[in-house]
Design a protein around this motif. Sequence first.
Motif, mmCIF file in Angstrom:
data_model
loop_
_atom_site.group_PDB
_atom_site.id
_atom_site.type_symbol
_atom_site.label_atom_id
_atom_site.label_comp_id
_atom_site.label_asym_id
_atom_site.label_seq_id
_atom_site.Cartn_x
_atom_site.Cartn_y
_atom_site.Cartn_z
ATOM 1 N N ALA A 138 -16.535 13.425 11.163
ATOM 2 C CA ALA A 138 -15.143 13.121 11.499
ATOM 3 C C ALA A 138 -15.028 11.684 12.009
ATOM 4 O O ALA A 138 -14.082 10.966 11.656
ATOM 5 C CB ALA A 138 -14.624 14.101 12.537
ATOM 6 N N GLU A 139 -15.976 11.254 12.823
ATOM 7 C CA GLU A 139 -15.958 9.880 13.328
ATOM 8 C C GLU A 139 -16.127 8.876 12.186
ATOM 9 O O GLU A 139 -15.447 7.846 12.153
ATOM 10 C CB GLU A 139 -17.066 9.699 14.376
ATOM 11 C CG GLU A 139 -17.123 8.317 14.981
ATOM 12 C CD GLU A 139 -15.885 7.967 15.762
ATOM 13 O OE1 GLU A 139 -15.516 6.781 15.781
ATOM 14 O OE2 GLU A 139 -15.255 8.883 16.340
ATOM 15 N N GLU A 140 -17.018 9.154 11.259
ATOM 16 C CA GLU A 140 -17.200 8.264 10.109
ATOM 17 C C GLU A 140 -15.918 8.192 9.278
ATOM 18 O O GLU A 140 -15.546 7.117 8.793
ATOM 19 C CB GLU A 140 -18.369 8.746 9.246
ATOM 20 C CG GLU A 140 -19.723 8.537 9.882
ATOM 21 C CD GLU A 140 -20.854 9.181 9.103
ATOM 22 O OE1 GLU A 140 -20.589 9.788 8.037
ATOM 23 O OE2 GLU A 140 -22.002 9.067 9.555
ATOM 24 N N LYS A 141 -15.253 9.329 9.114
ATOM 25 C CA LYS A 141 -14.006 9.351 8.345
ATOM 26 C C LYS A 141 -12.941 8.514 9.049
ATOM 27 O O LYS A 141 -12.240 7.723 8.402
ATOM 28 C CB LYS A 141 -13.526 10.795 8.171
ATOM 29 C CG LYS A 141 -12.292 10.916 7.324
ATOM 30 C CD LYS A 141 -11.871 12.371 7.151
ATOM 31 C CE LYS A 141 -10.599 12.452 6.336
ATOM 32 N NZ LYS A 141 -10.137 13.832 6.195
ATOM 33 N N ARG A 142 -12.805 8.676 10.366
ATOM 34 C CA ARG A 142 -11.835 7.874 11.119
ATOM 35 C C ARG A 142 -12.158 6.385 11.018
ATOM 36 O O ARG A 142 -11.268 5.553 10.858
ATOM 37 C CB ARG A 142 -11.817 8.299 12.588
ATOM 38 C CG ARG A 142 -11.059 9.576 12.831
ATOM 39 C CD ARG A 142 -10.831 9.795 14.315
ATOM 40 N NE ARG A 142 -12.079 9.948 15.061
ATOM 41 C CZ ARG A 142 -12.661 11.112 15.319
ATOM 42 N NH1 ARG A 142 -12.113 12.238 14.883
ATOM 43 N NH2 ARG A 142 -13.781 11.162 16.000
ATOM 44 N N ARG B 111 -9.835 3.505 9.402
ATOM 45 C CA ARG B 111 -9.465 2.334 10.188
ATOM 46 C C ARG B 111 -9.809 1.050 9.430
ATOM 47 O O ARG B 111 -9.011 0.109 9.375
ATOM 48 C CB ARG B 111 -10.176 2.358 11.541
ATOM 49 C CG ARG B 111 -9.702 1.261 12.497
ATOM 50 C CD ARG B 111 -10.527 1.232 13.759
ATOM 51 N NE ARG B 111 -11.928 0.928 13.530
ATOM 52 C CZ ARG B 111 -12.401 -0.291 13.299
ATOM 53 N NH1 ARG B 111 -11.598 -1.327 13.240
ATOM 54 N NH2 ARG B 111 -13.691 -0.477 13.115
ATOM 55 N N GLU B 112 -10.985 1.006 8.813
ATOM 56 C CA GLU B 112 -11.381 -0.170 8.050
ATOM 57 C C GLU B 112 -10.468 -0.376 6.844
ATOM 58 O O GLU B 112 -10.126 -1.516 6.508
ATOM 59 C CB GLU B 112 -12.837 -0.043 7.607
ATOM 60 C CG GLU B 112 -13.818 -0.187 8.747
ATOM 61 C CD GLU B 112 -15.252 0.060 8.318
ATOM 62 O OE1 GLU B 112 -15.481 0.342 7.117
ATOM 63 O OE2 GLU B 112 -16.132 -0.024 9.182
ATOM 64 N N GLU B 113 -10.077 0.717 6.186
ATOM 65 C CA GLU B 113 -9.156 0.594 5.049
ATOM 66 C C GLU B 113 -7.813 0.032 5.496
ATOM 67 O O GLU B 113 -7.236 -0.822 4.817
ATOM 68 C CB GLU B 113 -8.957 1.958 4.378
ATOM 69 C CG GLU B 113 -10.151 2.428 3.579
ATOM 70 C CD GLU B 113 -9.954 3.827 3.022
ATOM 71 O OE1 GLU B 113 -8.841 4.387 3.172
ATOM 72 O OE2 GLU B 113 -10.915 4.370 2.453
ATOM 73 N N LYS B 114 -7.314 0.482 6.647
ATOM 74 C CA LYS B 114 -6.063 -0.045 7.165
ATOM 75 C C LYS B 114 -6.180 -1.524 7.500
ATOM 76 O O LYS B 114 -5.263 -2.316 7.243
ATOM 77 C CB LYS B 114 -5.610 0.757 8.399
ATOM 78 C CG LYS B 114 -5.060 2.106 8.062
ATOM 79 C CD LYS B 114 -4.601 2.836 9.325
ATOM 80 C CE LYS B 114 -4.118 4.229 8.973
ATOM 81 N NZ LYS B 114 -3.685 4.968 10.164
#
Length: 67
Positions: free
Chosen positions: A51-55, A59-62
């Motif tokens: 879940a942390e990796e997904k967040r 965040r990086e994509e944003k």
Amino acid sequence: MPTELGWFYFGAGTLLFFFWAYGIVSFALDLKNKILPGVRTLLANRRARKAEEKREREREEKEQQLY
């Protein structure tokens, strides 16, 4: 009336049964108190890490979209 050998056989079988039963109960309690909580913790940590990796990826994509 049983012979001495019969009594010895019965006594040894009874003694071995108690050690066998103790081993099964001990194994079940180890599973319940040590192994299962460890597996649950391992799975919970793995889910939290994913879940942390997904967040972090989101965040990086944003951030990339902002530039």
